[in-house]
Write a protein that holds these residues in place. Structure first.
Motif, PDB file in Angstrom:
ATOM      1  N   LEU A  99       8.108   5.031  -0.281  1.00 22.85           N
ATOM      2  CA  LEU A  99       7.919   3.747  -0.958  1.00 22.85           C
ATOM      3  C   LEU A  99       6.684   3.036  -0.410  1.00 22.85           C
ATOM      4  O   LEU A  99       6.267   3.297   0.724  1.00 22.85           O
ATOM      5  N   PRO A 100       6.112   2.112  -1.183  1.00 22.85           N
ATOM      6  CA  PRO A 100       4.976   1.335  -0.664  1.00 22.85           C
ATOM      7  C   PRO A 100       5.381   0.526   0.568  1.00 22.85           C
ATOM      8  O   PRO A 100       6.547   0.184   0.753  1.00 22.85           O
TER       9      PRO A 100
ATOM     10  N   ILE B 192       0.834  -1.195   0.000  1.00 25.56           N
ATOM     11  CA  ILE B 192       0.000   0.000   0.000  1.00 25.56           C
ATOM     12  C   ILE B 192       0.871   1.248   0.000  1.00 25.56           C
ATOM     13  O   ILE B 192       1.985   1.248   0.525  1.00 25.56           O
ATOM     14  N   LYS B 193       0.362   2.287  -0.613  1.00 22.61           N
ATOM     15  CA  LYS B 193       1.064   3.567  -0.669  1.00 22.61           C
ATOM     16  C   LYS B 193       0.485   4.470   0.406  1.00 22.61           C
ATOM     17  O   LYS B 193      -0.644   4.917   0.317  1.00 22.61           O
ATOM     18  N   ILE B 194       1.274   4.676   1.452  1.00 19.46           N
ATOM     19  CA  ILE B 194       0.889   5.583   2.534  1.00 19.46           C
ATOM     20  C   ILE B 194       1.389   6.974   2.152  1.00 19.46           C
ATOM     21  O   ILE B 194       2.559   7.136   1.793  1.00 19.46           O
TER      22      ILE B 194
ATOM     23  N   GLY C  40       9.363  -4.698   9.783  1.00 18.22           N
ATOM     24  CA  GLY C  40       8.715  -3.457   9.356  1.00 18.22           C
ATOM     25  C   GLY C  40       7.499  -3.610   8.463  1.00 18.22           C
ATOM     26  O   GLY C  40       7.080  -2.656   7.825  1.00 18.22           O
ATOM     27  N   VAL C  41       6.928  -4.807   8.413  1.00 16.69           N
ATOM     28  CA  VAL C  41       5.713  -5.035   7.626  1.00 16.69           C
ATOM     29  C   VAL C  41       4.507  -4.913   8.554  1.00 16.69           C
ATOM     30  O   VAL C  41       4.509  -5.455   9.658  1.00 16.69           O
TER      31      VAL C  41
ATOM     32  N   ARG D 281      -6.462   4.166   9.720  1.00 18.25           N
ATOM     33  CA  ARG D 281      -5.424   4.368  10.741  1.00 18.25           C
ATOM     34  C   ARG D 281      -4.044   4.252  10.074  1.00 18.25           C
ATOM     35  O   ARG D 281      -3.161   5.064  10.319  1.00 18.25           O
ATOM     36  N   ILE D 282      -3.887   3.250   9.210  1.00 16.82           N
ATOM     37  CA  ILE D 282      -2.619   3.063   8.513  1.00 16.82           C
ATOM     38  C   ILE D 282      -2.347   4.207   7.556  1.00 16.82           C
ATOM     39  O   ILE D 282      -1.227   4.704   7.454  1.00 16.82           O
ATOM     40  N   MET D 283      -3.350   4.660   6.847  1.00 18.22           N
ATOM     41  CA  MET D 283      -3.167   5.773   5.897  1.00 18.22           C
ATOM     42  C   MET D 283      -2.739   7.045   6.607  1.00 18.22           C
ATOM     43  O   MET D 283      -2.088   7.898   6.013  1.00 18.22           O
ATOM     44  N   ALA D 284      -3.063   7.184   7.888  1.00 15.77           N
ATOM     45  CA  ALA D 284      -2.711   8.382   8.657  1.00 15.77           C
ATOM     46  C   ALA D 284      -1.299   8.309   9.249  1.00 15.77           C
ATOM     47  O   ALA D 284      -0.848   9.264   9.889  1.00 15.77           O
ATOM     48  N   LEU D 285      -0.600   7.169   9.083  1.00 12.84           N
ATOM     49  CA  LEU D 285       0.748   7.044   9.655  1.00 12.84           C
ATOM     50  C   LEU D 285       1.704   8.049   9.062  1.00 12.84           C
ATOM     51  O   LEU D 285       1.619   8.453   7.947  1.00 12.84           O
TER      52      LEU D 285
END
Length: 110
Positions: free
Chosen positions: A57-58, A50-52, A86-87, A106-110
């Motif tokens: 990088l993804p 996923i692209k945060i 780190g995954v 939540r992950i997209m907001a990291l």
């Protein structure tokens, strides 16, 4: 996840059903026999990249989908390994699929 511009794929971690003369091969308890799938013990059901927005990088994201069964020791060990390298790793229960979006945002907001 794919429709959101990321990549996700379902991985067969259960194994491959065995058949004899077109009929299911059964064990001594009458249950279907399976041949090992070749995946790593404890591997998750869905593998994603996923692209945060805040990352260059993804990022890898592994998702374990649970129905009613419990998390196995091999799955706990696999989750620890993924987190150590780190995954991202999540366990989503079928009865709580609405929580998937909470986890995603939540992950997209990291």
């Amino acid at each position: 996840i794919n429709f959101m511009g990321h990549h996700a794929e379902r991985v067969n971690t259960m194994g491959i059903p065995q058949f004899i003369n077109g009929k299911p091969a059964l064990d001594k308890y009458g249950k279907q026999k399976y041949r090992r799938s070749g995946s790593t013990n404890g591997s998750t059901d869905i593998h994603c990249e996923i692209k945060i927005p805040s990352q260059y990088l993804p990022v890898g994201w592994k998702i374990e989908v649970k129905n009613k069964d419990t998390v196995l020791k091999a799955q706990v060990k696999y989750a620890a390994k993924m987190q150590r390298v780190g995954v991202l790793h999540s366990i989503i229960r079928v009865g709580e699929l609405y929580l998937f979006w909470d986890e995603y945002y939540r992950i997209m907001a990291l």
